[in-house]
Motif scaffolding. Structure first.
Motif, PDB file in Angstrom:
ATOM      1  N   TYR A 226      22.226  25.108  43.158  1.00  0.00           N
ATOM      2  CA  TYR A 226      20.916  24.612  42.740  1.00  0.00           C
ATOM      3  C   TYR A 226      21.098  23.313  41.955  1.00  0.00           C
ATOM      4  O   TYR A 226      22.065  23.162  41.197  1.00  0.00           O
ATOM      5  CB  TYR A 226      20.206  25.631  41.856  1.00  0.00           C
ATOM      6  CG  TYR A 226      19.723  26.870  42.580  1.00  0.00           C
ATOM      7  CD1 TYR A 226      18.400  26.970  43.006  1.00  0.00           C
ATOM      8  CD2 TYR A 226      20.580  27.937  42.835  1.00  0.00           C
ATOM      9  CE1 TYR A 226      17.941  28.098  43.662  1.00  0.00           C
ATOM     10  CE2 TYR A 226      20.131  29.073  43.495  1.00  0.00           C
ATOM     11  CZ  TYR A 226      18.817  29.152  43.905  1.00  0.00           C
ATOM     12  OH  TYR A 226      18.368  30.273  44.562  1.00  0.00           O
ATOM     13  N   GLY A 227      20.149  22.403  42.110  1.00  0.00           N
ATOM     14  CA  GLY A 227      20.226  21.164  41.343  1.00  0.00           C
ATOM     15  C   GLY A 227      19.209  20.155  41.815  1.00  0.00           C
ATOM     16  O   GLY A 227      18.337  20.447  42.651  1.00  0.00           O
ATOM     17  N   GLY A 228      19.330  18.942  41.307  1.00  0.00           N
ATOM     18  CA  GLY A 228      18.423  17.863  41.666  1.00  0.00           C
ATOM     19  C   GLY A 228      18.845  17.170  42.942  1.00  0.00           C
ATOM     20  O   GLY A 228      19.715  17.639  43.686  1.00  0.00           O
ATOM     21  N   GLN A 229      18.238  16.021  43.191  1.00  0.00           N
ATOM     22  CA  GLN A 229      18.522  15.289  44.421  1.00  0.00           C
ATOM     23  C   GLN A 229      19.979  14.894  44.523  1.00  0.00           C
ATOM     24  O   GLN A 229      20.546  14.860  45.628  1.00  0.00           O
ATOM     25  CB  GLN A 229      17.628  14.043  44.497  1.00  0.00           C
ATOM     26  CG  GLN A 229      17.674  13.340  45.844  1.00  0.00           C
ATOM     27  CD  GLN A 229      17.215  14.237  46.974  1.00  0.00           C
ATOM     28  OE1 GLN A 229      16.177  14.875  46.888  1.00  0.00           O
ATOM     29  NE2 GLN A 229      17.996  14.283  48.051  1.00  0.00           N
ATOM     30  N   ALA A 230      20.624  14.615  43.397  1.00  0.00           N
ATOM     31  CA  ALA A 230      22.045  14.252  43.431  1.00  0.00           C
ATOM     32  C   ALA A 230      22.897  15.391  43.981  1.00  0.00           C
ATOM     33  O   ALA A 230      23.876  15.163  44.716  1.00  0.00           O
ATOM     34  CB  ALA A 230      22.518  13.863  42.036  1.00  0.00           C
ATOM     35  N   VAL A 231      22.537  16.629  43.630  1.00  0.00           N
ATOM     36  CA  VAL A 231      23.261  17.790  44.153  1.00  0.00           C
ATOM     37  C   VAL A 231      23.044  17.910  45.658  1.00  0.00           C
ATOM     38  O   VAL A 231      23.997  18.158  46.422  1.00  0.00           O
ATOM     39  CB  VAL A 231      22.811  19.068  43.428  1.00  0.00           C
ATOM     40  CG1 VAL A 231      23.308  20.316  44.145  1.00  0.00           C
ATOM     41  CG2 VAL A 231      23.300  19.056  41.997  1.00  0.00           C
ATOM     42  N   VAL A 232      21.817  17.735  46.108  1.00  0.00           N
ATOM     43  CA  VAL A 232      21.526  17.796  47.539  1.00  0.00           C
ATOM     44  C   VAL A 232      22.341  16.751  48.289  1.00  0.00           C
ATOM     45  O   VAL A 232      22.957  17.036  49.325  1.00  0.00           O
ATOM     46  CB  VAL A 232      20.021  17.599  47.787  1.00  0.00           C
ATOM     47  CG1 VAL A 232      19.725  17.503  49.280  1.00  0.00           C
ATOM     48  CG2 VAL A 232      19.231  18.733  47.161  1.00  0.00           C
ATOM     49  N   ASP A 233      22.367  15.529  47.771  1.00  0.00           N
ATOM     50  CA  ASP A 233      23.104  14.449  48.427  1.00  0.00           C
ATOM     51  C   ASP A 233      24.608  14.732  48.447  1.00  0.00           C
ATOM     52  O   ASP A 233      25.293  14.446  49.444  1.00  0.00           O
ATOM     53  CB  ASP A 233      22.838  13.124  47.723  1.00  0.00           C
ATOM     54  CG  ASP A 233      21.388  12.678  47.836  1.00  0.00           C
ATOM     55  OD1 ASP A 233      20.677  13.180  48.739  1.00  0.00           O
ATOM     56  OD2 ASP A 233      20.956  11.842  47.019  1.00  0.00           O
ATOM     57  N   ARG A 234      25.111  15.310  47.368  1.00  0.00           N
ATOM     58  CA  ARG A 234      26.555  15.558  47.264  1.00  0.00           C
ATOM     59  C   ARG A 234      27.037  16.543  48.321  1.00  0.00           C
ATOM     60  O   ARG A 234      28.121  16.387  48.885  1.00  0.00           O
ATOM     61  CB  ARG A 234      26.886  16.080  45.869  1.00  0.00           C
ATOM     62  CG  ARG A 234      28.365  16.402  45.676  1.00  0.00           C
ATOM     63  CD  ARG A 234      28.637  16.918  44.273  1.00  0.00           C
ATOM     64  NE  ARG A 234      30.040  17.245  44.091  1.00  0.00           N
ATOM     65  CZ  ARG A 234      30.547  17.809  43.005  1.00  0.00           C
ATOM     66  NH1 ARG A 234      29.753  18.089  41.981  1.00  0.00           N
ATOM     67  NH2 ARG A 234      31.826  18.072  42.924  1.00  0.00           N
ATOM     68  N   TYR A 235      26.229  17.573  48.595  1.00  0.00           N
ATOM     69  CA  TYR A 235      26.682  18.638  49.489  1.00  0.00           C
ATOM     70  C   TYR A 235      26.025  18.599  50.863  1.00  0.00           C
ATOM     71  O   TYR A 235      26.246  19.503  51.673  1.00  0.00           O
ATOM     72  CB  TYR A 235      26.416  20.001  48.842  1.00  0.00           C
ATOM     73  CG  TYR A 235      27.253  20.241  47.602  1.00  0.00           C
ATOM     74  CD1 TYR A 235      28.609  20.530  47.701  1.00  0.00           C
ATOM     75  CD2 TYR A 235      26.681  20.174  46.336  1.00  0.00           C
ATOM     76  CE1 TYR A 235      29.380  20.745  46.565  1.00  0.00           C
ATOM     77  CE2 TYR A 235      27.443  20.393  45.195  1.00  0.00           C
ATOM     78  CZ  TYR A 235      28.787  20.675  45.326  1.00  0.00           C
ATOM     79  OH  TYR A 235      29.554  20.888  44.202  1.00  0.00           O
ATOM     80  N   ALA A 236      25.251  17.563  51.144  1.00  0.00           N
ATOM     81  CA  ALA A 236      24.486  17.521  52.387  1.00  0.00           C
ATOM     82  C   ALA A 236      25.371  17.626  53.627  1.00  0.00           C
ATOM     83  O   ALA A 236      24.959  18.205  54.645  1.00  0.00           O
ATOM     84  CB  ALA A 236      23.660  16.240  52.442  1.00  0.00           C
ATOM     85  N   ALA A 237      26.588  17.101  53.566  1.00  0.00           N
ATOM     86  CA  ALA A 237      27.463  17.091  54.736  1.00  0.00           C
ATOM     87  C   ALA A 237      28.473  18.233  54.736  1.00  0.00           C
ATOM     88  O   ALA A 237      29.322  18.297  55.632  1.00  0.00           O
ATOM     89  CB  ALA A 237      28.202  15.749  54.821  1.00  0.00           C
ATOM     90  N   ASP A 238      28.398  19.119  53.764  1.00  0.00           N
ATOM     91  CA  ASP A 238      29.356  20.227  53.665  1.00  0.00           C
ATOM     92  C   ASP A 238      28.752  21.477  54.304  1.00  0.00           C
ATOM     93  O   ASP A 238      27.811  22.057  53.768  1.00  0.00           O
ATOM     94  CB  ASP A 238      29.694  20.494  52.197  1.00  0.00           C
ATOM     95  CG  ASP A 238      30.842  21.484  52.022  1.00  0.00           C
ATOM     96  OD1 ASP A 238      31.112  22.257  52.968  1.00  0.00           O
ATOM     97  OD2 ASP A 238      31.456  21.494  50.944  1.00  0.00           O
ATOM     98  N   PRO A 239      29.279  21.930  55.440  1.00  0.00           N
ATOM     99  CA  PRO A 239      28.675  23.094  56.119  1.00  0.00           C
ATOM    100  C   PRO A 239      28.901  24.415  55.403  1.00  0.00           C
ATOM    101  O   PRO A 239      28.294  25.422  55.768  1.00  0.00           O
ATOM    102  CB  PRO A 239      29.380  23.095  57.483  1.00  0.00           C
ATOM    103  CG  PRO A 239      30.699  22.431  57.226  1.00  0.00           C
ATOM    104  CD  PRO A 239      30.428  21.392  56.175  1.00  0.00           C
ATOM    105  N   THR A 240      29.753  24.430  54.367  1.00  0.00           N
ATOM    106  CA  THR A 240      30.013  25.668  53.637  1.00  0.00           C
ATOM    107  C   THR A 240      29.158  25.803  52.383  1.00  0.00           C
ATOM    108  O   THR A 240      29.237  26.829  51.703  1.00  0.00           O
ATOM    109  CB  THR A 240      31.496  25.776  53.235  1.00  0.00           C
ATOM    110  OG1 THR A 240      31.792  24.796  52.231  1.00  0.00           O
ATOM    111  CG2 THR A 240      32.402  25.571  54.435  1.00  0.00           C
ATOM    112  N   VAL A 241      28.352  24.796  52.072  1.00  0.00           N
ATOM    113  CA  VAL A 241      27.537  24.823  50.852  1.00  0.00           C
ATOM    114  C   VAL A 241      26.073  24.613  51.219  1.00  0.00           C
ATOM    115  O   VAL A 241      25.722  23.684  51.957  1.00  0.00           O
ATOM    116  CB  VAL A 241      27.989  23.752  49.840  1.00  0.00           C
ATOM    117  CG1 VAL A 241      27.069  23.752  48.620  1.00  0.00           C
ATOM    118  CG2 VAL A 241      29.425  23.986  49.412  1.00  0.00           C
ATOM    119  N   LEU A 242      25.233  25.493  50.685  1.00  0.00           N
ATOM    120  CA  LEU A 242      23.786  25.394  50.880  1.00  0.00           C
ATOM    121  C   LEU A 242      23.169  24.845  49.599  1.00  0.00           C
ATOM    122  O   LEU A 242      23.101  25.541  48.581  1.00  0.00           O
ATOM    123  CB  LEU A 242      23.208  26.775  51.190  1.00  0.00           C
ATOM    124  CG  LEU A 242      21.691  26.864  51.399  1.00  0.00           C
ATOM    125  CD1 LEU A 242      21.271  26.082  52.637  1.00  0.00           C
ATOM    126  CD2 LEU A 242      21.257  28.321  51.506  1.00  0.00           C
TER     127      LEU A 242
END
Length: 457
Positions: A226-242
């Motif tokens: 869970y987190g803000g837009q920075a968290v979404v951007d950080r993990y957007a390309a990682d298929p193991t993290v939602l």
């Protein structure tokens, strides 16, 4: 005030009280809890224990989940009864008591119906066990993508902990890193799960600093953050993290619908649970002049009273006074150039004890493309903007929920087809509407599971 509540880690060998303890204050700055922070080695050993553990049978898991939900909601867990827990969460997080109670009921219901919600994600062509008769002629079996699921939880609202128990229903072992803002809810829930029958090697609570949090995700098979837009951007390309990011829930009212008959729904969507949830509306788009709606909404929200969070009548979130002033100043800077119908001089409701509510704010935007419409703040803050057919779906994108008050079926088809709108509520349904078995941001099972072809003799 009594002694601070001890919140230990819950590792594979039981509760662990570390030397490195984080003091947690209530909204007035008074000590309320001490959170034990564990080092990377402790996390690694706990994750290894989860990987080694066997998964209990399905029926045992589901029965334990239901027992845990009832214990969490109404029992005495780790020395706190239900009322003491709710009061402590109010004072710790500033979440109104009604919001805490709503979250408790949501968690109780989600644990009781965890299997129903989890199985709703299973493809219609798949079975849940290779022993099913369908496998004799060949079928798809729905299987886990891994064995260990890690959750880096948020602290904005206790209800975020209603979702991850589905992973236990599906047979995952689960590691939860609690928010340091409000760790009491996951501590109570994990304690209840253990008391209800889940082993210490099935579900763990691992409070850590931010650096050690990466160890948790790295050593799990799958994770949710869970987190803000920075968290979404950080993990957007990682298929193991939602990643679970901002909600940016919106309401659209087109010219063929009378907003006056839906004002209750609009105001409730903005203010429910103090506006802190990801499903609380932060923008309203109106086809035509948005001024009358903004004025009526401001008049309605202005009547909300300032109350301490533990008051039965409290609606607004409460923060330390300095933090409330910082958020108010941030709003005023962000709202520069807009028309303020409410909150134009600030949103601080000083309670006189070092704390303050964050009062509602209603600002009117000049056009549908104004960048403020995407701003989400942790209190009832709404941006009201004009909408045109030319602006169309584009300005409504990136919404966890969109309530569309319209009779235009062609428009509804386009909204439903838009990939970045996660949920569509048609007509007078508040943005915060949710129900067991209905996806929140897609089904969690879509991330945790996959299908595998099986044929047997």
């Amino acid at each position: 005030m009594g002694a601070p509540i001890e919140v230990p880690a819950l590792g594979p060998k039981g509760p662990y009280r570390s030397r490195n303890r984080l003091p947690i204050s209530d909204v007035a700055g008074q000590p309320i809890a001490e959170l034990s922070l564990v080092p990377p080695l402790f996390v690694s050993r706990a994750m290894a224990a989860l990987h080694r553990a066997a998964t209990p049978p399905t029926e045992e898991r589901l029965a334990a989940l239901a027992r845990a939900g009832e214990l969490f909601a109404a029992g005495t867990v780790a020395g706190l009864d239900a009322d003491a827990y709710a009061h402590a969460v109010c004072r710790m997080s500033g979440t109104p008591l009604t919001g805490v109670r709503t979250a408790v009921e949501s968690i109780r219901r989600s644990t009781a119906l965890a299997d129903r919600s989890a199985q709703a994600a299973r493809p219609v062509g798949a079975v849940r066990d290779w022993r099913a008769p369908e496998a004799r002629t060949g079928t798809a079996v729905w299987v886990r993508r891994g064995a260990v699921f890690a959750v880096q939880a948020a602290g904005n609202h206790p209800a975020v902990h209603a979702l991850w128990p589905e992973a236990l229903a599906l047979g995952y072992r689960v590691a939860v890193r609690p928010s340091r803002r409000e760790p009491l809810t996951p501590y109570r829930l994990v304690s209840a799960l253990r008391a209800a029958g889940f082993g210490a090697d099935q579900v763990v609570l691992l409070p850590t600093d931010h650096r050690t949090a990466d160890t948790l995700l790295r050593e799990a098979d799958l994770g949710m953050v869970y987190g803000g837009q920075a968290v979404v951007d950080r993990y957007a390309a990682d298929p193991t993290v939602l990643p679970a990011g901002p909600g940016r829930a919106k309401i659209l009212v087109t010219a063929d619908s009378d907003w006056r008959s839906h004002l209750d729904v609009i105001a409730d969507s903005v203010s429910r649970d103090g506006g802190v949830g990801c499903v609380d509306a932060t923008a309203v788009f109106v086809e035509g002049d948005p001024g009358p709606l903004a004025a009526a909404l401001a008049e309605r929200l202005a009547t909300i009273a300032d109350m301490p969070p533990e008051d039965e009548r409290a609606i607004l979130p409460v923060h330390p006074l300095a933090e409330a002033r910082r958020l108010s100043d941030h709003l005023l800077a962000r709202a520069a150039g807009t028309k303020a119908w409410l909150g134009g001089a600030g949103v601080v409701g000083d309670l006189g004890d070092g704390t303050a509510t964050l009062r509602p704010a209603v600002h009117q935007l000049d056009g549908p493309y104004a960048e403020q419409a995407g701003t989400e703040l942790p209190f009832p803050c709404v941006w009201v903007a004009p909408w045109t057919r030319e602006a169309g779906v584009e300005v409504l994108r990136n919404s966890l929920v969109l309530t569309a008050i319209t009779e235009d079926e062609e428009l509804l088809d386009r909204l439903l087809a838009e990939p970045s709108i996660s949920n569509l509520h048609i007509g007078g349904h508040p943005t915060h509407w949710m129900a067991p078995g209905v996806p929140h941001d897609a089904y969690l099972g879509e991330f945790l599971m996959r299908t595998k072809a099986v044929i047997r003799g």
